[in-house]
Design a protein around this motif. Structure first.
Motif, PDB file in Angstrom:
ATOM      1  N   GLN A  35       0.873  -1.178   0.000  1.00  0.00           N
ATOM      2  CA  GLN A  35       0.000   0.000   0.000  1.00  0.00           C
ATOM      3  C   GLN A  35       0.905   1.222   0.000  1.00  0.00           C
ATOM      4  O   GLN A  35       1.856   1.306   0.782  1.00  0.00           O
ATOM      5  N   GLU A  36       0.633   2.193  -0.847  1.00  0.00           N
ATOM      6  CA  GLU A  36       1.653   3.198  -1.148  1.00  0.00           C
ATOM      7  C   GLU A  36       2.152   4.000   0.057  1.00  0.00           C
ATOM      8  O   GLU A  36       3.353   4.250   0.174  1.00  0.00           O
ATOM      9  N   PRO A  92      -0.190   2.233   6.763  1.00  0.00           N
ATOM     10  CA  PRO A  92      -0.704   3.294   5.896  1.00  0.00           C
ATOM     11  C   PRO A  92      -1.016   4.545   6.722  1.00  0.00           C
ATOM     12  O   PRO A  92      -1.140   4.481   7.941  1.00  0.00           O
ATOM     13  N   ARG A  93      -1.126   5.663   6.060  1.00  0.00           N
ATOM     14  CA  ARG A  93      -1.531   6.883   6.761  1.00  0.00           C
ATOM     15  C   ARG A  93      -2.796   7.439   6.117  1.00  0.00           C
ATOM     16  O   ARG A  93      -3.197   7.016   5.037  1.00  0.00           O
ATOM     17  N   PHE A  94      -3.382   8.373   6.815  1.00  0.00           N
ATOM     18  CA  PHE A  94      -4.628   8.964   6.367  1.00  0.00           C
ATOM     19  C   PHE A  94      -4.324  10.208   5.541  1.00  0.00           C
ATOM     20  O   PHE A  94      -3.491  11.018   5.944  1.00  0.00           O
ATOM     21  N   ALA A 101      -8.367   3.906   6.633  1.00  0.00           N
ATOM     22  CA  ALA A 101      -7.477   4.913   6.074  1.00  0.00           C
ATOM     23  C   ALA A 101      -6.972   4.475   4.698  1.00  0.00           C
ATOM     24  O   ALA A 101      -6.630   5.304   3.859  1.00  0.00           O
TER      25      ALA A 101
END
Ligand SMILES: Cc1cc2nc3c(=O)[nH]c(=O)nc-3n(C[C@H](O)[C@H](O)[C@H](O)COP(=O)(O)O)c2cc1C
Ligand code: SF4
Ligand code: SF4
Lengths: 447, 72
Positions: free
Chosen positions: A172-173, A187-189, A383
Motif C-alpha cells: 500500500q503506497e 498506511p496513513r490517512f 485509512a
C-alpha cells in the motif's frame, strides 16, 4: 520514436525472457535499443508526457489509475524547485500474485529503464525500487543489473534498491513510504504520495509493471502501444494464473483477451472448474459459467463488479471448496491488516470468525446475513482501501457460492474443506510457482 | 462557499462518540462505537453544529472537508 522491435503481437514485456535467467544488459539493448537519453528540455518532457497520456497506460498495482495523470499531479505538487522522487513499487504483498517478482527477476533492465524514464518525466532527484524481503531471486537480478548499467546510467539520478517487510500491507503506497523511512508498514490517512512522498517530497509511486510498460512506450510510442488491446484498455497486461491450470505461471496477455484463451494457452484447465478468483485477495470470485464469458479488460470487468486488480486469476476446481478457500483468505487478510482503524481492526477478525462459524454450520442460515452486515460496516471506512478489498472478496464469495453456503449452514464442513488448499498463503507459498515455462507460454498472442 | 462534508480520520479516531452525541442528525455509531457519517453535504442549518462537533473531538479526528479524500 524508435521503430518497434516487435509488431502488434505478444510478447512485449516478456520478449526478453529466457530459461537462462535474467536478461543481461546487452541482450536487453539488442532487443529494445538503448535507454532513450535524458530529456533535455521542457518541450521534450511535455512531448513524452503527452505520449504517455495518449497511450492511456493505467497503473498495474491494482487501482488502474492513469499514469499520465499521476505524473502531472507530481509535477504540479509542491514548490517548483522541490526535489521529486520515484518509488517503484515491487513489494507484491499479495501472496496470490507473482507477476511483479517474475518481471523483476527475468527483466530487471526493463523495470530499471522504466524507473529512469519516470524520473526523467518528473525531473527526479532520485529513485527507490522497493522489493519484498523474501524475493531473493528478483533482488539479486536487480542488484546485478544495477552494476551492469552503472556506466550507462552515469549522469542520471541514482536508483536505490530497498527491501521492505514481507507483508500484504507493505505494498500500500503510504505504508510503503513508511517502510522506506525505516518504519513499519502502516498506511496513513490523507496526503497522497504526490503531495507528501519520499523525504516528504512530491513522489511518484508506481507499480514495477506499469514502469516496464512506460519503458516501451517511451521507445515505441502510444500508437504502437494501442495496436494491442481492447478499445478501452490498450496494451498488454501481466497475469498470474494459479490453481487448476495445466501450466500455471505468469503470462502476458492482450487486454480484452478472453479468459478462456488464457486458460487454453496454459494447457487448459486441469479439472472441471467451479469458479475463478479474479484480481487477487482484494478481488472477486466469478462463477465458472460467467468466467467463460469474461474478457481480461479492466473496464469490461468493472461492469461485472470485478477488476484485474493485482492480475491474479485463480482457477478453482469443482472438487475444492470455494468457501474454505475464502475462509483462509479472510483470516489472512484480517491478520495482515495494520490494526490502526477501528472498523478494520474489529470488522476483519469478526468477518473471519463469522465466516468460519458459518462454514462449520454453527450460524445456521443467519450467517450470511450477518456477514453482509459486517461487509457494509468495513467498506470504505479505513485509512486505506484494505477493508474495501476484503468486503469485495467476501460479498463475491457469498454470491458465487450461495449454493454451498446453504449446504454448509445445514451440514457443516464438506469433504472439500479438508482438502489441500488451492491457494497457498504464507508461509507455505512456494517461490517455485514463478514458472518460467508459464511466462514463455505467455509469449503467444491471446487474441 | 464550497459545500462541505464530514470525514473522519479512522486512524486517529478512538470511538469516543462525542461527535455522534452532538450531531445525531449526521453521525451514528457502529456496533464498536465508531462514527458512521452521513455521506451528504452538511446542510447550512447544521453547519454550526458540525463545526462544534469537529472542535469537540478529543482526538481531532473529525474533519469538515470540501470533498472526500481519495484513498489508495
Ligand atoms: C492493501 C493494499 C496493498 C497493496 N499492495 C500493492 C503491492 O503489493 N504492489 C503494488 O504495486 N501496489 C499495491 N497497492 C496499490 C498501491 O497503493 C498503489 O496504488 C500502486 O502501487 C500505484 O501504482 P500503479 O499506479 O502503477 O498501479 C496496494 C494497495 C492496498 C490498499
Ligand atoms: S484500513 Fe485497515 S489496513 Fe488500512 S490503515 Fe486502517 S487498519 Fe490499517
Ligand atoms: S468524537 Fe472524535 S474520536 Fe470520538 S468517535 Fe467522534 S471522531 Fe472518533
Amino acid at each position: 520514436m524508435r521503430a518497434p522491435a516487435t509488431a502488434a503481437t505478444l510478447p512485449r514485456l516478456l520478449a526478453g525472457i529466457s530459461d537462462e535467467g535474467p536478461c543481461a544488459l546487452e541482450a536487453h539493448q539488442r532487443l529494445h535499443g538503448p535507454l532513450p537519453p535524458p530529456l533535455r528540455s521542457k518541450r521534450e518532457r511535455t512531448a513524452l508526457l503527452d505520449e504517455v497520456e495518449r497511450a492511456r497506460l493505467c497503473g498495474r498495482g491494482g487501482a488502474y489509475f492513469p499514469l499520465a495523470q499521476k505524473l502531472r499531479a507530481v509535477l504540479a505538487a509542491g514548490h517548483v524547485r522541490a526535489p521529486r522522487y520515484v518509488v517503484a513499487n515491487g513489494a507484491e504483498g499479495d501472496p496470490s500474485s507473482a507477476k511483479d517478482r517474475t518481471l523483476m527477476r527475468l527483466l530487471p533492465h526493463l523495470v530499471l529503464d522504466g524507473v529512469a524514464i519516470a524520473g526523467d518525466l518528473i525531473g527526479a532527484r532520485g529513485a527507490v525500487l522497493a522489493i519484498g524481503a523474501d524475493a531473493h531471486d528478483a533482488q539479486s537480478a536487480l542488484e546485478r543489473a544495477l552494476q551492469e548499467r552503472a556506466r550507462a546510467d552515469e549522469g542520471r539520478p541514482r536508483t536505490e534498491l530497498v527491501t521492505v517487510p514481507n507483508r500484504y500491507i507493505s505494498g500500500q503506497e503510504t505504508a510503503l513510504l513508511r517502510c522506506l523511512e525505516g518504519g513499519a508498514p502502516l498506511p496513513r490517512f490523507a496526503s497522497p504520495p504526490h503531495q507528501r512522498g519520499l523525504r516528504g517530497q512530491p513522489t511518484l509511486v508506481s507499480n514495477v509493471e506499469t514502469l516496464a510498460h512506460l519503458a516501451l512506450i517511451a521507445r515505441y510510442g502510444a500508437d504502437w502501444f494501442a495496436q494491442l488491446g481492447s478499445g478501452h484498455e490498450p496494451g498488454s497486461v501481466l497475469v498470474t494464473l494459479w490453481g487448476a491450470a495445466c501450466n500455471p505461471g505468469v503470462y502476458e496477455v492482450e487486454q480484452g483477451a478472453p479468459l478462456g484463451a488464457l486458460i487454453d494457452a496454459a494447457g487448459g484447465a486441469a479439472a472441471p472448474l467451479r469458479a475463478v478468483l479474479c484480481g487477487g485477495l482484494a478481488g472477486g470470485w466469478v462463477d465458472s459459467s460467467e468466467a467463460a464469458m469474461i474478457t481480461l479488460d479492466n473496464r469490461a470487468l468493472s461492469k461485472r463488479g470485478l477488476g484485474l486488480g493485482a492480475g491474479t486469476l485463480l482457477l478453482l476446481p469443482e472438487h475444492a471448496c470455494g468457501l474454505a478457500e475464502t475462509a483462509r483468505m479472510l483470516r489472512f487478510l484480517a491478520a495482515e491488516a495494520a490494526g490502526q482503524c477501528g472498523p478494520c481492526r474489529h470488522g476483519l477478525p469478526a468477518i473471519a470468525d463469522c465466516f468460519e462459524e458459518t462454514l462449520r454450520g454453527h450460524r445456521g442460515a443467519r450467517g450470511s446475513k450477518r456477514l453482509l452486515e459486517l461487509a457494509a460496516l468495513i467498506d470504505r471506512r479505513g485509512a486505506c482501501s484494505h477493508p474495501d478489498g476484503s468486503a469485495r472478496l467476501l460479498r463475491s464469495a457469498l454470491r458465487v457460492f450461495a449454493r454451498e453456503l446453504e449446504w454448509h449452514a445445514r451440514n457443516g464442513l464438506c469433504p472439500g474443506c479438508e482438502a489441500e488448499p488451492i491457494l497457498q498463503l504464507r508461509p507455505a507459498r512456494a517461490p517455485r510457482a514463478l514458472a518460467i515455462s508459464g511466462a514463455r507460454e505467455g509469449a503467444r498472442s491471446l487474441r | 462557499m464550497s459545500k462541505q462534508r464530514l470525514i473522519v480520520d479512522p486512524i486517529s479516531c478512538d470511538a469516543h462518540g462525542i461527535c455522534a452525541e452532538l450531531l445525531p442528525e449526521l453521525i451514528a455509531t457502529d456496533e464498536w462505537g465508531y462514527p458512521l457519517l452521513s455521506e451528504q453535504h452538511v446542510p447550512a442549518e447544521l453547519l454550526a453544529l458540525a463545526r462544534q462537533a469537529v472542535r469537540s473531538c478529543p482526538r481531532r479526528a473529525l474533519l469538515l472537508a470540501a470533498q472526500r479524500e481519495k484513498r489508495a
